[in-house]
Write a protein that holds these residues in place. Structure first.
Motif, short mmCIF file in Angstrom:
data_model
loop_
_atom_site.label_atom_id
_atom_site.label_comp_id
_atom_site.label_asym_id
_atom_site.label_seq_id
_atom_site.Cartn_x
_atom_site.Cartn_y
_atom_site.Cartn_z
N PRO A 108 0.83 -1.21 0.00
CA PRO A 108 0.00 0.00 0.00
C PRO A 108 0.87 1.26 0.00
O PRO A 108 0.39 2.36 -0.26
N THR A 109 2.17 1.11 0.29
CA THR A 109 3.15 2.19 0.34
C THR A 109 4.49 1.50 0.60
O THR A 109 4.53 0.27 0.79
N ASN A 110 5.62 2.24 0.58
CA ASN A 110 6.91 1.54 0.57
C ASN A 110 7.93 2.01 1.60
O ASN A 110 9.14 1.84 1.38
N GLU A 111 7.51 2.59 2.70
CA GLU A 111 8.49 3.06 3.70
C GLU A 111 9.44 1.95 4.14
O GLU A 111 10.66 2.13 4.22
N GLU A 112 8.87 0.77 4.44
CA GLU A 112 9.68 -0.33 4.95
C GLU A 112 10.67 -0.82 3.89
O GLU A 112 11.86 -1.04 4.17
N PHE A 139 -1.76 -1.09 -3.73
CA PHE A 139 -3.07 -1.70 -3.49
C PHE A 139 -3.52 -1.40 -2.07
O PHE A 139 -2.77 -1.63 -1.12
N ARG A 140 -4.71 -0.84 -1.94
CA ARG A 140 -5.33 -0.66 -0.63
C ARG A 140 -6.76 -1.17 -0.75
O ARG A 140 -7.52 -0.70 -1.60
N ASP A 141 -7.06 -2.11 0.11
CA ASP A 141 -8.38 -2.74 0.01
C ASP A 141 -9.42 -1.84 0.67
O ASP A 141 -9.95 -2.15 1.73
N GLU A 142 -9.68 -0.70 0.02
CA GLU A 142 -10.60 0.32 0.54
C GLU A 142 -11.97 -0.31 0.80
O GLU A 142 -12.43 -1.14 0.02
N VAL A 143 -12.60 0.11 1.90
CA VAL A 143 -13.95 -0.41 2.21
C VAL A 143 -14.91 -0.02 1.10
O VAL A 143 -15.72 -0.82 0.64
N ARG A 151 -10.90 6.90 -6.09
CA ARG A 151 -10.64 6.11 -4.89
C ARG A 151 -10.66 4.66 -5.32
O ARG A 151 -11.66 3.97 -5.22
N GLY A 152 -9.56 4.23 -5.87
CA GLY A 152 -9.47 2.87 -6.37
C GLY A 152 -8.94 1.94 -5.30
O GLY A 152 -8.59 2.38 -4.19
N ARG A 153 -8.87 0.68 -5.60
CA ARG A 153 -8.15 -0.25 -4.72
C ARG A 153 -6.72 -0.37 -5.27
O ARG A 153 -5.76 -0.26 -4.55
N ILE A 279 -10.03 17.60 -3.75
CA ILE A 279 -9.53 16.24 -3.95
C ILE A 279 -8.05 16.21 -3.58
O ILE A 279 -7.28 17.03 -4.11
N GLU A 280 -7.67 15.28 -2.73
CA GLU A 280 -6.26 15.19 -2.32
C GLU A 280 -5.46 14.51 -3.44
O GLU A 280 -5.66 13.35 -3.72
N VAL A 281 -4.54 15.26 -4.04
CA VAL A 281 -3.73 14.68 -5.12
C VAL A 281 -2.29 14.42 -4.69
O VAL A 281 -1.53 13.76 -5.39
N1 5CA Z 1 3.72 6.83 1.90
C1 5CA Z 1 2.95 8.05 1.84
C2 5CA Z 1 3.60 9.05 0.94
S1 5CA Z 1 4.63 8.37 -0.23
C3 5CA Z 1 1.56 7.74 1.39
O1 5CA Z 1 1.22 6.63 1.11
N2 5CA Z 1 0.72 8.77 1.35
S2 5CA Z 1 -0.83 8.74 1.03
O2 5CA Z 1 -1.46 7.67 1.71
O3 5CA Z 1 -1.35 10.04 1.35
O4 5CA Z 1 -1.00 8.50 -0.49
C4 5CA Z 1 -0.39 9.38 -1.43
C5 5CA Z 1 -1.38 9.81 -2.51
O5 5CA Z 1 -1.89 8.66 -3.18
C6 5CA Z 1 -2.61 10.52 -1.98
O6 5CA Z 1 -2.37 11.90 -1.78
C7 5CA Z 1 -3.62 10.27 -3.08
O7 5CA Z 1 -3.49 11.25 -4.09
C8 5CA Z 1 -3.21 8.92 -3.63
N3 5CA Z 1 -4.12 7.85 -3.14
C9 5CA Z 1 -4.22 7.36 -1.88
N4 5CA Z 1 -5.18 6.41 -1.80
C10 5CA Z 1 -5.71 6.32 -3.05
C11 5CA Z 1 -6.73 5.52 -3.63
N5 5CA Z 1 -7.41 4.61 -2.91
N6 5CA Z 1 -7.02 5.67 -4.95
C12 5CA Z 1 -6.33 6.57 -5.70
N7 5CA Z 1 -5.35 7.35 -5.21
C13 5CA Z 1 -5.04 7.24 -3.91
#
Ligand code: 5CA
Length: 437
Positions: A108-112, A139-143, A151-153, A279-281
């Motif tokens: 879902p992200t890559n810090e580790e 991939f995030r298994d959004e509810v 807001r994809g998975r 919208i958070e981009v």
């Molecule tokens: N690790 C941190 C920064 S690298 C991180 O994961 N941040 S986050 O959770 O805020 O996600 C970064 C960006 O990904 C968000 O600002 C958003 O634009 C996008 N994002 C997050 N979740 C989704 C989703 N379910 N579908 C589409 N875009 C998404």
């Protein structure tokens, strides 16, 4: 590209499942196709836009000094056990077991993962600062996956990770990304405003979201009206002091999303406070030694002492931006692409395919546009004029050039600017000058 050879499965009717305009227009313009909830295939038109956005994001990351890498989508669970997030992340994490019963996950992200790369190779402060990024599917298994790719998975994210010896260094890295984001969004043709944000599951003490204003945004935002009048930084590089003053300028005005806004403590005069949806981009985080401590990422400092590195992470929703840009830039007839991300520069319409003179004039103009470096979608199909215009408006290319029997006789082409709707009849040479000059 000739339309007859392109794959553009447009829809005439609005699809029932789409609740917001960007989802509706992406489906109608044949940009994406749903595979399963929150998971999409990108068709040629959508894929072109996605790649254009990705390239602008990449160029600005490179310019800011970040180095591109590519980490895998599948990660071993053990890395996440080290940081403690394997259990914390909950059901949003898609967990997978391989044939040897090893626990894996779709990242879902890559810090580790990136901290593991860092600690394996970097041992001295002399190799700092370092900023590694990649553009990779997450991939995030959004509810409730919804609004199409917004807001994809499965979604495409640019995520960068900075490593510094101390807090001061990592603050410069944070400011550097902050300014790179202002430049990136301006190049994408959108105005994105930074807001102080909650750090959520990423953690840390400092964080900003970048929000595109659009009525369909998921969060409500409150900001001082003067924030939108600030000029975007344009210099190729800035000193640490200059970076700080740009960040101070942009964060000097009140701006907060609903989760951080408090009417009681907000001191902006009612007439100056604007409330919109957004919208958070993008989202940037400073979290110091949260991961370096948990995972043992340290370097020898100038005094020879082992020091935990100070880190930040910086995300941009590359696939979400496709929808975000449409939300911010469309009209009742369809999408209005900013030139920098448009799938083609020009849509050329042959009003009477099969007519020798029309075909010859179009072919000639098409060839000249391409030779001059333009990306052209040439509608040489035998459809009706009204349908051709409607399709071009729907897919939103910045320019339309139309050639019909009357224009051929008069030696002119009609050029329409998609954003303003302005039309003008020009000689072929003048049209060429306007479109690619
Ligand atoms: N690790 C941190 C920064 S690298 C991180 O994961 N941040 S986050 O959770 O805020 O996600 C970064 C960006 O990904 C968000 O600002 C958003 O634009 C996008 N994002 C997050 N979740 C989704 C989703 N379910 N579908 C589409 N875009 C998404």
């Amino acid at each position: 590209m000739r339309l007859s050879q392109f794959f553009l499965p447009t829809l005439k009717e609005d699809p029932k499942e789409a609740q917001i305009v960007s989802h509706r227009l992406m489906l109608r313009a044949g940009m994406i196709q749903q595979s399963s909830a929150g998971i999409y295939s990108w068709l040629p038109l959508g894929h072109r836009v996605l790649k254009n956005i990705e390239n602008i994001v990449r160029e600005e990351q490179n310019r800011a000094g970040a180095l591109e890498i590519l980490m895998p989508t599948l990660q071993p669970a053990d890395l996440w056990r080290e940081s403690g997030r394997y259990d914390d992340y909950g059901k949003e994490m898609l967990r997978i077991t391989d044939r040897h019963d090893r626990d894996m996950l779709y990242g879902p992200t890559n810090e580790e993962q990136v901290t593991d790369i860092f600690r394996s190779h970097v041992k001295s402060y002399k190799n700092l600062p370092l900023n590694l990024y990649h553009i990779q599917w997450k991939f995030r298994d959004e509810v409730r996956p919804r609004f199409g790719i917004m807001r994809g998975r499965e979604f495409l994210m640019k995520d960068a990770y900075s490593f510094d010896l101390d807090y001061e260094g990592s603050k410069i890295a944070y400011n550097n990304m902050f300014v790179a984001y202002l430049k990136t969004f301006a190049r994408l043709g959108i105005k994105a405003i930074p807001l102080r944000a909650d750090t959520g599951p990423i953690g840390g003490d400092l964080s900003h979201e970048f929000i595109v204003l659009a009525d369909t945004g998921e969060s409500e935002v409150f900001y001082h009206k003067d924030l939108l009048t600030l000029d975007t930084p344009t210099e190729a590089a800035y000193s640490p002091d200059q970076l700080q003053s740009i960040v101070d300028e942009w964060t000097g005005y009140y701006a907060a999303a609903d989760d951080m806004h408090d009417a009681a403590t907000c001191d902006v005069a009612a007439g100056d406070l604007i409330t919109r949806r957004g919208i958070e981009v993008g989202h940037i985080f400073h979290f110091g030694d949260k991961y370096s401590k948990a995972m043992g990422a340290s370097v020898a400092g100038p005094d020879g002492k082992e020091t935990l590195v100070s880190m930040g992470s910086y995300g941009i929703g590359v696939s979400r931006l496709v929808g975000g840009i449409i939300e911010a830039s469309h009209d009742e007839n369809g999408i209005v692409w900013p030139a920098s991300v448009a799938p083609f520069d020009v849509g050329l319409i042959n009003l009477k395919s099969g007519d020798d003179a029309c075909d010859a004039a179009c072919e000639d103009f098409y060839g000249k546009l391409i030779s001059a470096g333009a990306d052209v979608l040439y509608d040489e199909t035998s459809g009706r004029a009204g349908e051709k215009f409607a399709k071009m408006d729907l897919i939103g290319l910045p320019w339309q050039a139309t050639i019909g029997p009357r224009g051929v006789k008069a030696g002119v082409v009609e050029v329409k600017n998609r954003a303003s709707g302005d039309k003008q009849e020009l000689s072929l040479d003048d049209a060429l000058q306007l479109l690619v000059g």
